[in-house]
Structure formats: C-alpha cells, structure tokens
Design a protein around this motif. Structure first.
Motif, PDB file in Angstrom:
ATOM      1  N   UNK A 162     -12.725 -45.758 -22.146  1.00  0.00           N
ATOM      2  CA  UNK A 162     -11.544 -46.620 -22.123  1.00  0.00           C
ATOM      3  C   UNK A 162     -11.482 -47.235 -20.736  1.00  0.00           C
ATOM      4  N   UNK A 163     -11.306 -48.544 -20.672  1.00  0.00           N
ATOM      5  CA  UNK A 163     -11.262 -49.197 -19.364  1.00  0.00           C
ATOM      6  C   UNK A 163     -10.784 -50.613 -19.477  1.00  0.00           C
ATOM      7  N   UNK A 164     -10.870 -51.331 -18.334  1.00  0.00           N
ATOM      8  CA  UNK A 164     -10.403 -52.709 -18.279  1.00  0.00           C
ATOM      9  C   UNK A 164     -11.325 -53.609 -19.096  1.00  0.00           C
ATOM     10  N   UNK A 165     -10.715 -54.610 -19.734  1.00  0.00           N
ATOM     11  CA  UNK A 165     -11.490 -55.550 -20.543  1.00  0.00           C
ATOM     12  C   UNK A 165     -12.585 -56.221 -19.724  1.00  0.00           C
ATOM     13  N   UNK A 166     -12.296 -56.526 -18.457  1.00  0.00           N
ATOM     14  CA  UNK A 166     -13.271 -57.194 -17.613  1.00  0.00           C
ATOM     15  C   UNK A 166     -14.492 -56.340 -17.306  1.00  0.00           C
ATOM     16  N   UNK A 167     -14.388 -55.013 -17.452  1.00  0.00           N
ATOM     17  CA  UNK A 167     -15.508 -54.110 -17.161  1.00  0.00           C
ATOM     18  C   UNK A 167     -16.275 -53.703 -18.411  1.00  0.00           C
ATOM     19  N   UNK A 168     -15.741 -54.052 -19.570  1.00  0.00           N
ATOM     20  CA  UNK A 168     -16.332 -53.587 -20.826  1.00  0.00           C
ATOM     21  C   UNK A 168     -17.795 -53.983 -20.965  1.00  0.00           C
ATOM     22  N   UNK A 198      -5.918 -50.683 -26.200  1.00  0.00           N
ATOM     23  CA  UNK A 198      -5.143 -49.442 -26.216  1.00  0.00           C
ATOM     24  C   UNK A 198      -3.698 -49.761 -26.594  1.00  0.00           C
ATOM     25  N   UNK A 199      -3.156 -50.803 -25.974  1.00  0.00           N
ATOM     26  CA  UNK A 199      -1.820 -51.303 -26.311  1.00  0.00           C
ATOM     27  C   UNK A 199      -1.948 -52.763 -26.722  1.00  0.00           C
ATOM     28  N   UNK A 200      -1.237 -53.160 -27.761  1.00  0.00           N
ATOM     29  CA  UNK A 200      -1.330 -54.533 -28.248  1.00  0.00           C
ATOM     30  C   UNK A 200      -0.855 -55.492 -27.164  1.00  0.00           C
ATOM     31  N   UNK A 201      -1.638 -56.487 -26.791  1.00  0.00           N
ATOM     32  CA  UNK A 201      -1.259 -57.407 -25.716  1.00  0.00           C
ATOM     33  C   UNK A 201      -0.061 -58.273 -26.097  1.00  0.00           C
ATOM     34  N   UNK A 202       0.636 -58.698 -25.080  1.00  0.00           N
ATOM     35  CA  UNK A 202       1.763 -59.607 -25.286  1.00  0.00           C
ATOM     36  C   UNK A 202       1.227 -60.955 -25.743  1.00  0.00           C
ATOM     37  N   UNK A 203       2.067 -61.716 -26.423  1.00  0.00           N
ATOM     38  CA  UNK A 203       1.620 -63.001 -26.956  1.00  0.00           C
ATOM     39  C   UNK A 203       1.305 -64.008 -25.865  1.00  0.00           C
ATOM     40  N   UNK A 204       1.757 -63.751 -24.648  1.00  0.00           N
ATOM     41  CA  UNK A 204       1.419 -64.650 -23.540  1.00  0.00           C
ATOM     42  C   UNK A 204      -0.069 -64.632 -23.201  1.00  0.00           C
ATOM     43  N   UNK A 205      -0.755 -63.635 -23.684  1.00  0.00           N
ATOM     44  CA  UNK A 205      -2.191 -63.540 -23.398  1.00  0.00           C
ATOM     45  C   UNK A 205      -3.037 -64.234 -24.470  1.00  0.00           C
ATOM     46  N   UNK A 206      -2.367 -64.968 -25.364  1.00  0.00           N
ATOM     47  CA  UNK A 206      -3.076 -65.674 -26.431  1.00  0.00           C
ATOM     48  C   UNK A 206      -2.752 -67.156 -26.368  1.00  0.00           C
ATOM     49  N   UNK A 250      -6.890 -62.862 -14.506  1.00  0.00           N
ATOM     50  CA  UNK A 250      -7.050 -61.514 -13.974  1.00  0.00           C
ATOM     51  C   UNK A 250      -6.206 -60.516 -14.756  1.00  0.00           C
ATOM     52  N   UNK A 251      -5.001 -60.936 -15.153  1.00  0.00           N
ATOM     53  CA  UNK A 251      -4.136 -60.061 -15.934  1.00  0.00           C
ATOM     54  C   UNK A 251      -4.760 -59.768 -17.303  1.00  0.00           C
ATOM     55  N   UNK A 252      -5.379 -60.796 -17.931  1.00  0.00           N
ATOM     56  CA  UNK A 252      -6.041 -60.589 -19.222  1.00  0.00           C
ATOM     57  C   UNK A 252      -7.209 -59.618 -19.063  1.00  0.00           C
ATOM     58  N   UNK A 253      -8.002 -59.810 -17.996  1.00  0.00           N
ATOM     59  CA  UNK A 253      -9.172 -58.962 -17.784  1.00  0.00           C
ATOM     60  C   UNK A 253      -8.808 -57.506 -17.473  1.00  0.00           C
ATOM     61  N   UNK A 254      -7.582 -57.274 -17.056  1.00  0.00           N
ATOM     62  CA  UNK A 254      -7.139 -55.911 -16.733  1.00  0.00           C
ATOM     63  C   UNK A 254      -6.575 -55.157 -17.936  1.00  0.00           C
ATOM     64  N   UNK A 255      -6.479 -55.806 -19.069  1.00  0.00           N
ATOM     65  CA  UNK A 255      -5.972 -55.134 -20.267  1.00  0.00           C
ATOM     66  C   UNK A 255      -6.896 -53.967 -20.645  1.00  0.00           C
ATOM     67  N   UNK A 256      -6.313 -52.848 -21.056  1.00  0.00           N
ATOM     68  CA  UNK A 256      -7.087 -51.655 -21.394  1.00  0.00           C
ATOM     69  C   UNK A 256      -7.645 -51.759 -22.824  1.00  0.00           C
ATOM     70  N   UNK A 257      -8.939 -51.494 -22.939  1.00  0.00           N
ATOM     71  CA  UNK A 257      -9.600 -51.557 -24.248  1.00  0.00           C
ATOM     72  C   UNK A 257     -10.483 -50.325 -24.425  1.00  0.00           C
ATOM     73  N   UNK A 258     -10.801 -50.057 -25.679  1.00  0.00           N
ATOM     74  CA  UNK A 258     -11.762 -48.998 -25.998  1.00  0.00           C
ATOM     75  C   UNK A 258     -13.143 -49.618 -26.188  1.00  0.00           C
ATOM     76  N   UNK A 259     -14.152 -48.820 -26.035  1.00  0.00           N
ATOM     77  CA  UNK A 259     -15.528 -49.305 -26.200  1.00  0.00           C
ATOM     78  C   UNK A 259     -15.746 -49.778 -27.635  1.00  0.00           C
ATOM     79  N   UNK A 260     -16.506 -50.845 -27.773  1.00  0.00           N
ATOM     80  CA  UNK A 260     -16.788 -51.379 -29.105  1.00  0.00           C
ATOM     81  C   UNK A 260     -17.693 -50.451 -29.914  1.00  0.00           C
ATOM     82  N   UNK A 261     -18.252 -49.411 -29.273  1.00  0.00           N
ATOM     83  CA  UNK A 261     -19.083 -48.427 -29.979  1.00  0.00           C
ATOM     84  C   UNK A 261     -18.325 -47.119 -30.200  1.00  0.00           C
TER      85      UNK A 261
END
Length: 328
Positions: free
Chosen positions: A100-106, A22-30, A81-92
C-alpha cells in the motif's frame, strides 16, 4: 397548483478507474467532463475548475462555464501532487501482494522494481521463461538451463545444459562407478580402463596358462586360488603345448629345406614381396614325405615349366596371392 420540488443535484459518479484506492478520492480529483482521474490536472483560468489534459486541449471554450473570451488552461502541479499522494493498493493484490502506498510510487518504485508478483522474463539470453519476480532468484540460480555453470570435476565452464548434456559424457575426470561393483565406488573416467586392466579384484581375467590351453576366466582376486587348485592340470597342458611347438618347428624346418631345393634352370625361387612391375605366383605340387605348408612361391617366367630334376611342377597363377601346397 402543486409546488414544484427543487431538482436535486445529480451525484457525481467518477469513471471507473484501474487503481484500487484505500479511500475513495474526492470528486475534485476527477475531470468534470470525462470523469477521469486527474493524473495531469489542467485548471481553467475562467472558472478555476480542473480538466484532464485531453479535454482541456481539445476545447476552444470552457466546457464548465462556457466562456470563450477568458478561456485558458494551465497545468496545476500542486493539484497533481495531491492526486499522486493518494493511497492505493498494488494492482497485483489478487495474486498476494500486500503493498500500500502513494499512487505516484505505484508504477515507478513498486511495480517496476520491487513487486514480487509481477510477471518478468528470465534475464539469461535464450531462456525466455516468464515467472513472478519472487521466483527469479531460484530459477536463475538453480533451475535455468542456460545459467552459467562450471564443471565441478575440471576447469570447463559453459551453460548448465552444455556442461551436463555435452561435457559430462566426455569429461575425463567425471566419476564413474566400477562396472563390477567393487569396493572402489567412483573412479575418474580417465582411470577406469586402467582400473579394470590392472587392479579391480572382481574383473574377469584369463588364466596365466591361457597359451598352454587353459580357457578359464577368473576374477583377479581368485587367480592365486585357481593356480593352486589346477596346478597339475596346468603342468600337463604345458607339456603338451611344448610338444606341439617342437613338432611345428620340425615341420617348418623341413618346409624351408624343400624350398631351398626347389629351383628352375639354376635360378633360385624367392619368398617375400615382389619389386618388379608384375609378379606371378605359383603352386608347386609333387613333393613327397612332407606336410602341407603355406609359403608363397614366385618367379618371373610367364608359362608353366618343370624343374630339370623333375622334382617340382610349377603352375601359373594370377597376381592374386595363392597358398603354396605340397602333398605326398
């Protein structure tokens, strides 16, 4: 000499990833080296930077500060845990999913369980049809040929295909239309024959005077009117039929009398089956004043002979049955 411009720090460009954030992650997550998303972030003990597990475990020195003496890595669960909490959209999303939800729940909570746009296979053994999850309930309840199915006319249970294709064509209680299209719209298969033989008003049946010679076929509902309209014809046919029967009885009586008189050397001739090992059938000719008959005549002799009275001439035949005839 011209002043040297300070070299600008190159902008961090993370490696393209499969997730739609949903929002581009900070470079610290890479990962600082591979530019991959840090799903398993390992922190270096020397400089504190984060590396992917693949990079961290393949090195003997720090790829950031180049140290070897203090190099070591540890899984940073807080950062993970911070990476897994990033908001993402469904791949479908392109198929229509709005999740839309947390990356860890996708994967675990959404795609594997709830996403209605994921391609799944029918759960009935042998079907194998693949469809989006949102269509599985309709398919398994109403469309799958291998779904459990009970015949609504009897107690038989099997798959939908076997019930409809194999059982219904022989089900005794399956409703069938009357072939004559009478008012009784549906009749159980086991009752259809009786319906046509006994009750169907439109069934064609022979006239009650068929044995007397009437060859008409009439619908059952019209039989009474037929009997009334052709009463005189039926009486006339009946009279002729009785005369024919009387003539036949007289003829057969005469034939029986002739057979009783036909004998050879005092031994009687018989009519019926032979119980001896081999039977010989004869044809007798020479009778006078008698109509043709069809009786089987035999004895146990093996050559043609003439009755002492001279009334009958017997001819040898094989064991194949032949007609016994006599003429004037």
């Amino acid at each position: 000499p011209p002043r040297l411009r300070a070299m600008a720090k190159p902008k961090f460009r993370p490696k393209s990833h499969e997730h739609d954030f949903v929002d581009e992650p900070d470079e610290d997550f890479f990962c600082k080296v591979s530019k991959e998303l840090l799903l398993e972030p390992y922190q270096t003990q020397c400089c504190g930077n984060h590396l992917s597990g693949k990079v961290a475990q393949a090195r003997r020195d720090c790829p950031i500060c180049k140290t070897t003496t203090e190099y070591g890595v540890v899984l940073d669960k807080y950062h993970q845990k911070k990476v897994q909490s990033l908001k993402v959209r469904c791949s479908h999303k392109e198929k229509g999913c709005k999740w839309v939800g947390a990356l860890g729940s996708l994967q675990i909570d959404h795609i594997d369980k709830d996403c209605q746009y994921v391609e799944v296979q029918c759960r009935y053994s042998g079907c194998g049809e693949v469809m989006q999850r949102r269509f599985t309930d309709e398919h398994m309840s109403n469309k799958c040929a291998l779904r459990p199915f009970a015949c609504q006319y009897c107690d038989y249970n099997d798959s939908y295909r076997n019930v409809t294709e194999k059982h219904w064509p022989i089900c005794k209680k399956y409703p069938l239309p009357c072939p004559n299209e009478c008012d009784e719209k549906t009749i159980e298969r086991q009752n259809l024959e009786g319906h046509l033989k006994q009750t169907c008003p439109l069934q064609l049946i022979p006239c009650e005077f068929k044995s007397a010679g009437c060859r008409d076929l009439i619908q059952r509902q019209d039989m009474a009117a037929h009997m009334k309209a052709y009463l005189e014809n039926h009486l006339s046919m009946t009279g002729k039929h009785v005369e024919n029967l009387e003539e036949k009885v007289t003829s057969q009586g005469s034939e029986l009398k002739v057979l009783k008189q036909c004998h050879f050397s005092g031994e009687p001739w018989y009519i019926g089956e032979v119980s001896t090992k081999e039977a010989y059938y004869r044809v007798a000719q020479g009778y006078s004043d008698h109509a043709n008959g069809s009786f089987l005549v035999y004895d146990n002799s093996d050559y043609p002979k003439r009755d002492p009275k001279g009334d009958c001439l017997y001819s040898y035949w094989s064991t194949t049955i032949k007609n016994f005839t006599h003429s004037q």
